[in-house]
Design a protein around this motif. Structure first.
Motif, PDB file in Angstrom:
ATOM      1  N   PRO A   1      83.398 -10.141 -47.427  1.00 32.69           N
ATOM      2  CA  PRO A   1      84.575  -9.263 -47.329  1.00 32.69           C
ATOM      3  C   PRO A   1      84.712  -8.505 -46.005  1.00 32.69           C
ATOM      4  N   GLU A   2      83.620  -8.365 -45.256  1.00 31.76           N
ATOM      5  CA  GLU A   2      83.697  -7.685 -43.962  1.00 31.76           C
ATOM      6  C   GLU A   2      83.599  -8.662 -42.792  1.00 31.76           C
ATOM      7  N   ALA A   3      83.743  -9.941 -43.079  1.00 36.74           N
ATOM      8  CA  ALA A   3      83.723 -10.944 -42.012  1.00 36.74           C
ATOM      9  C   ALA A   3      85.147 -11.196 -41.560  1.00 36.74           C
ATOM     10  N   ASP A   4      85.567 -10.506 -40.532  1.00 36.92           N
ATOM     11  CA  ASP A   4      86.879 -10.724 -39.940  1.00 36.92           C
ATOM     12  C   ASP A   4      86.861 -10.215 -38.507  1.00 36.92           C
ATOM     13  N   LYS A   5      87.914 -10.517 -37.789  1.00 39.38           N
ATOM     14  CA  LYS A   5      87.927 -10.181 -36.371  1.00 39.38           C
ATOM     15  C   LYS A   5      88.023  -8.674 -36.132  1.00 39.38           C
ATOM     16  N   SER A   6      88.659  -7.952 -37.048  1.00 33.50           N
ATOM     17  CA  SER A   6      88.766  -6.504 -36.860  1.00 33.50           C
ATOM     18  C   SER A   6      87.399  -5.834 -37.000  1.00 33.50           C
ATOM     19  N   HIS A   7      86.614  -6.221 -38.021  1.00 34.39           N
ATOM     20  CA  HIS A   7      85.259  -5.689 -38.129  1.00 34.39           C
ATOM     21  C   HIS A   7      84.416  -6.120 -36.926  1.00 34.39           C
ATOM     22  N   GLY A   8      84.649  -7.345 -36.451  1.00 35.10           N
ATOM     23  CA  GLY A   8      83.925  -7.805 -35.279  1.00 35.10           C
ATOM     24  C   GLY A   8      84.207  -6.958 -34.052  1.00 35.10           C
ATOM     25  N   ILE A   9      85.457  -6.602 -33.858  1.00 34.10           N
ATOM     26  CA  ILE A   9      85.813  -5.749 -32.721  1.00 34.10           C
ATOM     27  C   ILE A   9      85.163  -4.384 -32.851  1.00 34.10           C
ATOM     28  N   GLN A  10      85.153  -3.831 -34.044  1.00 37.44           N
ATOM     29  CA  GLN A  10      84.504  -2.538 -34.251  1.00 37.44           C
ATOM     30  C   GLN A  10      83.015  -2.616 -33.943  1.00 37.44           C
ATOM     31  N   THR A  11      82.377  -3.727 -34.343  1.00 37.05           N
ATOM     32  CA  THR A  11      80.952  -3.909 -34.061  1.00 37.05           C
ATOM     33  C   THR A  11      80.695  -3.973 -32.560  1.00 37.05           C
TER      34      THR A  11
END
Length: 276
Positions: A198-208
């Protein structure tokens, strides 16, 4: 504070023949000294590194729709896995619709080795995709496919109506424990349904990446064309859609380019900034 540029690959930075033109390489690389440059893609590390030979990437990359964050030298920054049990349950539910998925998994974390699993039962769209991967050394063929312990994503390919029905079926069973992305697949002319953590997406990636490097999202410009880019469009200070982007993606963008990916749209935008 440096500006940050993060681009999608397929139908955005890559041409339709999966190449990067010299013009795009030279324009992009001209920003590398004074800017943070990276990629956000549904592709694996292996394919991304293959496509980006000669392209400067100086920040961690968002790979496999955000399930993997890693540097070009194979340092893993973050992962969002689906375990074997839930992945096998997804496979079993999908087979009730007469379809097996592709599974992208982590085979070895020490050297960032990915595995591409597929069943011997394939539809015409899957066969066409595998023809493109015929020389890849990470393919694993199975009879009655089962997942590995650490799975980045599960991908079904087929007709839109079937995959929409499957997505609704899976969501009724698993709810918010998974992420579901249904989108058109332009290379083989079908749809694909991607199942993720559920947290695998590009927005979470950018935050990381933002937390890892320390940059201001207001200084971030992102480029994209498809539904899995919308999350990062919502985060970035400037979002740029290609001329060939899906209409819903254009609606979310701050800027819609007049050039498509085959016309070096990203590079022409960046070149225009230098002339402004």
């Amino acid at each position: 504070m440096k500006n940050i540029y993060i681009t999608d690959l397929d139908h955005t930075f890559l041409r339709n023949d999966l190449s990067v033109s010299d013009y795009t390489k030279n324009t992009w690389n001209s920003y590398s000294e004074d800017s943070i440059l990276s990629i956000a893609t549904a592709r694996t590390y292996m394919k991304t590194a293959q496509f980006l030979g000669g392209v400067d990437i100086n920040a961690p990359m968002i790979l496999l729709d955000g399930a993997l964050i890693a540097t070009m030298d194979k340092k893993i920054i973050d992962t969002k896995f689906m375990g074997k049990d839930i992945s096998d349950m997804i496979i079993d539910e999908g087979w009730k619709f007469g379809i097996y998925p592709f599974i992208l998994s982590l085979a070895n974390s020490k050297n960032l080795t990915e595995a591409f699993l597929h069943d011997e039962v394939l539809n015409k769209h899957q066969r066409e995709v595998l023809n493109r991967y015929s020389s890849a050394d990470n393919l694993q063929k199975h009879s009655g496919i089962r997942a590995m312990e650490e799975n980045f994503k599960i991908v079904y390919m087929g007709e839109e109506d079937l995959l929409r029905e499957l997505a609704e079926h899976l969501e009724n069973i698993f709810g918010n424990d998974l992420k579901y992305i249904l989108a058109p697949e332009a290379y083989v002319g079908c749809y694909f349904l991607t199942i993720l953590h559920p947290e695998a997406d590009k927005s979470h990636g950018i935050q990381t990446i933002s937390e890892y490097i320390g940059f201001d999202l207001e200084k971030l410009t992102v480029f994209g064309d498809n539904f899995n880019d919308i999350g990062m469009f919502n985060l970035a200070g400037t979002s740029v859609a290609m001329a060939n982007a899906q209409p819903e993606v254009k609606d979310k963008a701050d800027i819609v380019l007049s050039h498509n990916n085959d016309e070096d749209g990203v590079a022409k935008y960046l070149q225009g900034l230098k002339g402004a």
